[in-house]
Design a protein around this motif. Structure first.
Motif, PDB file in Angstrom:
ATOM      1  N   TYR A  75      46.908  48.725  85.948  1.00 50.38           N
ATOM      2  CA  TYR A  75      46.863  47.854  84.771  1.00 50.38           C
ATOM      3  C   TYR A  75      48.197  47.206  84.408  1.00 50.38           C
ATOM      4  O   TYR A  75      48.258  46.416  83.474  1.00 50.38           O
ATOM      5  CB  TYR A  75      46.260  48.613  83.584  1.00 50.38           C
ATOM      6  CG  TYR A  75      44.782  48.842  83.789  1.00 50.38           C
ATOM      7  CD1 TYR A  75      43.864  47.855  83.452  1.00 50.38           C
ATOM      8  CD2 TYR A  75      44.313  50.006  84.382  1.00 50.38           C
ATOM      9  CE1 TYR A  75      42.508  48.037  83.665  1.00 50.38           C
ATOM     10  CE2 TYR A  75      42.963  50.206  84.610  1.00 50.38           C
ATOM     11  CZ  TYR A  75      42.064  49.216  84.248  1.00 50.38           C
ATOM     12  OH  TYR A  75      40.726  49.397  84.469  1.00 50.38           O
ATOM     13  N   THR A  76      49.263  47.555  85.133  1.00 50.20           N
ATOM     14  CA  THR A  76      50.500  46.794  84.959  1.00 50.20           C
ATOM     15  C   THR A  76      50.920  46.210  86.314  1.00 50.20           C
ATOM     16  O   THR A  76      52.090  46.011  86.580  1.00 50.20           O
ATOM     17  CB  THR A  76      51.649  47.644  84.362  1.00 50.20           C
ATOM     18  OG1 THR A  76      51.937  48.711  85.269  1.00 50.20           O
ATOM     19  CG2 THR A  76      51.279  48.238  83.016  1.00 50.20           C
ATOM     20  N   ALA A 136      51.403  36.364  79.379  1.00 49.01           N
ATOM     21  CA  ALA A 136      49.985  36.586  79.116  1.00 49.01           C
ATOM     22  C   ALA A 136      49.186  35.434  79.702  1.00 49.01           C
ATOM     23  O   ALA A 136      49.693  34.319  79.841  1.00 49.01           O
ATOM     24  CB  ALA A 136      49.716  36.707  77.626  1.00 49.01           C
ATOM     25  N   TRP A 141      45.210  39.041  78.901  1.00 47.38           N
ATOM     26  CA  TRP A 141      45.785  40.098  79.757  1.00 47.38           C
ATOM     27  C   TRP A 141      47.305  39.959  79.709  1.00 47.38           C
ATOM     28  O   TRP A 141      47.835  38.851  79.763  1.00 47.38           O
ATOM     29  CB  TRP A 141      45.286  39.918  81.193  1.00 47.38           C
ATOM     30  CG  TRP A 141      45.735  40.992  82.147  1.00 47.38           C
ATOM     31  CD1 TRP A 141      46.980  41.145  82.687  1.00 47.38           C
ATOM     32  CD2 TRP A 141      44.943  42.060  82.700  1.00 47.38           C
ATOM     33  NE1 TRP A 141      47.017  42.238  83.531  1.00 47.38           N
ATOM     34  CE2 TRP A 141      45.779  42.816  83.548  1.00 47.38           C
ATOM     35  CE3 TRP A 141      43.611  42.448  82.551  1.00 47.38           C
ATOM     36  CZ2 TRP A 141      45.333  43.924  84.267  1.00 47.38           C
ATOM     37  CZ3 TRP A 141      43.163  43.560  83.267  1.00 47.38           C
ATOM     38  CH2 TRP A 141      44.008  44.291  84.109  1.00 47.38           C
ATOM     39  N   TRP A 143      50.796  40.530  81.507  1.00 46.85           N
ATOM     40  CA  TRP A 143      51.416  40.732  82.822  1.00 46.85           C
ATOM     41  C   TRP A 143      52.919  40.890  82.628  1.00 46.85           C
ATOM     42  O   TRP A 143      53.471  40.336  81.701  1.00 46.85           O
ATOM     43  CB  TRP A 143      51.220  39.503  83.729  1.00 46.85           C
ATOM     44  CG  TRP A 143      49.809  39.059  83.897  1.00 46.85           C
ATOM     45  CD1 TRP A 143      49.174  38.117  83.159  1.00 46.85           C
ATOM     46  CD2 TRP A 143      48.872  39.504  84.874  1.00 46.85           C
ATOM     47  NE1 TRP A 143      47.889  37.952  83.618  1.00 46.85           N
ATOM     48  CE2 TRP A 143      47.677  38.787  84.683  1.00 46.85           C
ATOM     49  CE3 TRP A 143      48.940  40.445  85.915  1.00 46.85           C
ATOM     50  CZ2 TRP A 143      46.555  38.980  85.478  1.00 46.85           C
ATOM     51  CZ3 TRP A 143      47.817  40.633  86.699  1.00 46.85           C
ATOM     52  CH2 TRP A 143      46.638  39.905  86.476  1.00 46.85           C
ATOM     53  N   SER A 231      47.937  37.326  72.322  1.00 46.55           N
ATOM     54  CA  SER A 231      47.810  38.667  72.899  1.00 46.55           C
ATOM     55  C   SER A 231      48.732  39.652  72.183  1.00 46.55           C
ATOM     56  O   SER A 231      48.355  40.807  72.002  1.00 46.55           O
ATOM     57  CB  SER A 231      48.014  38.673  74.410  1.00 46.55           C
ATOM     58  OG  SER A 231      49.163  38.009  74.756  1.00 46.55           O
ATOM     59  N   HIS A 265      45.253  48.014  76.343  1.00 45.06           N
ATOM     60  CA  HIS A 265      44.910  46.640  75.956  1.00 45.06           C
ATOM     61  C   HIS A 265      44.283  45.904  77.158  1.00 45.06           C
ATOM     62  O   HIS A 265      43.227  45.279  77.034  1.00 45.06           O
ATOM     63  CB  HIS A 265      46.185  45.931  75.474  1.00 45.06           C
ATOM     64  CG  HIS A 265      46.070  44.450  75.344  1.00 45.06           C
ATOM     65  ND1 HIS A 265      45.719  43.832  74.164  1.00 45.06           N
ATOM     66  CD2 HIS A 265      46.247  43.457  76.247  1.00 45.06           C
ATOM     67  CE1 HIS A 265      45.691  42.521  74.349  1.00 45.06           C
ATOM     68  NE2 HIS A 265      46.012  42.266  75.607  1.00 45.06           N
ATOM     69  N   ASN A 266      44.920  46.027  78.314  1.00 47.36           N
ATOM     70  CA  ASN A 266      44.393  45.355  79.506  1.00 47.36           C
ATOM     71  C   ASN A 266      43.044  45.924  79.937  1.00 47.36           C
ATOM     72  O   ASN A 266      42.182  45.202  80.430  1.00 47.36           O
ATOM     73  CB  ASN A 266      45.401  45.435  80.658  1.00 47.36           C
ATOM     74  CG  ASN A 266      46.545  44.441  80.488  1.00 47.36           C
ATOM     75  OD1 ASN A 266      46.469  43.529  79.659  1.00 47.36           O
ATOM     76  ND2 ASN A 266      47.593  44.604  81.273  1.00 47.36           N
ATOM     77  N   GLU A 270      39.776  43.642  80.389  1.00 48.30           N
ATOM     78  CA  GLU A 270      38.963  43.683  81.601  1.00 48.30           C
ATOM     79  C   GLU A 270      37.503  43.969  81.262  1.00 48.30           C
ATOM     80  O   GLU A 270      36.587  43.345  81.783  1.00 48.30           O
ATOM     81  CB  GLU A 270      39.506  44.760  82.537  1.00 48.30           C
ATOM     82  CG  GLU A 270      38.743  44.909  83.828  1.00 48.30           C
ATOM     83  CD  GLU A 270      39.267  46.084  84.627  1.00 48.30           C
ATOM     84  OE1 GLU A 270      39.887  45.839  85.663  1.00 48.30           O
ATOM     85  OE2 GLU A 270      39.076  47.241  84.204  1.00 48.30           O
TER      86      GLU A 270
END
Ligand SMILES: *[C@@H]1O[C@H](CO)[C@@H](O)[C@H](O)[C@H]1NC(C)=O
Length: 284
Positions: A75-76, A136, A141, A143, A231, A265-266, A270
């Protein structure tokens, strides 16, 4: 919860020497989530799930370390080939071929920081701040999040910061090919505001735009850039702990808490992502 329980023995329910059953995994995880939601352990926690403040804080510390370790790589992650295809299609559909997202940063002031920290911030009259720089995408999402505390002497953060900036500057990552006005390009870019360095990977707005073309560009650029603000807003409203950070925690834990919030959060992004977002066939 299952992942955390399997990962860290601390979360497995145990009996002590007197054969008394300890706190269950569920209680510890709920305690951690209450702190995510409220920012600090509250009396309500004690009444509601019957877990003491020190246990709750310990559970949170272990929970975030577990989340980072178990889910961090997924997720990162850097955008993979599939992510890049999706990001580029979204960018192109909004008039920015080659755009991979927008970058911005969020600041907080640390209040009531523990006295143990005073030494680290000697010479800084103002209360120390935390900075979170992040990219974002439209789906919110997050990033490439990177996190820093200016004025702190923790080299790890300086390293994180420069290494990620360097990664973006070099345009490392999957190959990106697109055409603008008949020119071929092979490096994606991020929309940014005037505070970011003038690198090819950052496309900034035009200050005081003259003429319709430039005005149109500035307006479109600023509209897309709102993704990051949104975000950050969602992140802060989901996790009150992000706003109340540093009241109780040391720098390493703050890093883990912020990362765990971004990971969760991600996960939500998703989970909520519209299936239609995957359908590029109807994109002209
Ligand atoms: C932060 O998380 C890492 C990786 O999950 C872990 O090794 C480290 O001990 C954590 N730090 C603190 C202070 O809990």
């Amino acid at each position: 919860m299952k992942g955390i329980e399997e990962h860290d023995d601390y979360f497995k329910q145990k009996r002590n020497a007197a054969n008394v059953l300890g706190q269950s995994c569920l209680k510890k995880v709920v305690a951690a989530f209450c702190i995510f939601a409220y920012g600090v352990p509250t009396d309500a926690l004690d009444e509601y799930i019957r877990i003491g403040e020190s246990t709750a804080l310990e559970a949170l510390r272990k929970f975030v370390a577990g989340v980072v370790e178990i889910f961090g790589s997924e997720y990162t992650r850097m955008p993979n080939e599939q992510d890049t295809t999706r990001l580029l299609a979204t960018g192109a559909s909004r008039g920015f071929p080659g755009m991979l997202g927008s970058i911005d940063c969020m600041h907080w002031t640390l209040k009531n920081y523990p006295t143990a920290w005073h030494g680290m911030y000697k010479g800084y009259k103002k209360e120390p701040t935390i900075i979170l720089d992040a990219v974002a995408s439209k789906d919110l999402w997050i990033w490439h999040a990177f996190f820093g505390m200016p004025g702190s002497h923790n080299d790890i953060n300086v390293f994180h910061r420069s290494s990620i900036f360097a990664r973006l500057a070099e345009g490392k990552g999957p190959q990106v090919n697109y055409k603008i006005n008949g020119h071929d390009y092979s490096m994606g870019y991020y929309l940014a505001d005037g505070r970011y360095p003038s690198w090819a990977t950052f496309v900034k707005t035009i200050l005081e735009p003259q003429g319709n073309k430039k005005k149109y560009f500035a307006k479109a650029q600023e509209a897309c850039r709102k993704d990051v603000e949104r975000s950050f807003g969602v992140l802060q409203s989901r996790f009150a702990i992000v706003r109340g950070l540093a009241r109780l925690w040391d720098e390493d834990t703050i890093h883990n808490i912020t990362t765990a919030c971004i990971i969760m959060h991600n996960m939500i992004v998703e989970d909520e992502r519209d299936e239609d977002d995957y359908n590029f066939n109807d994109m002209g």
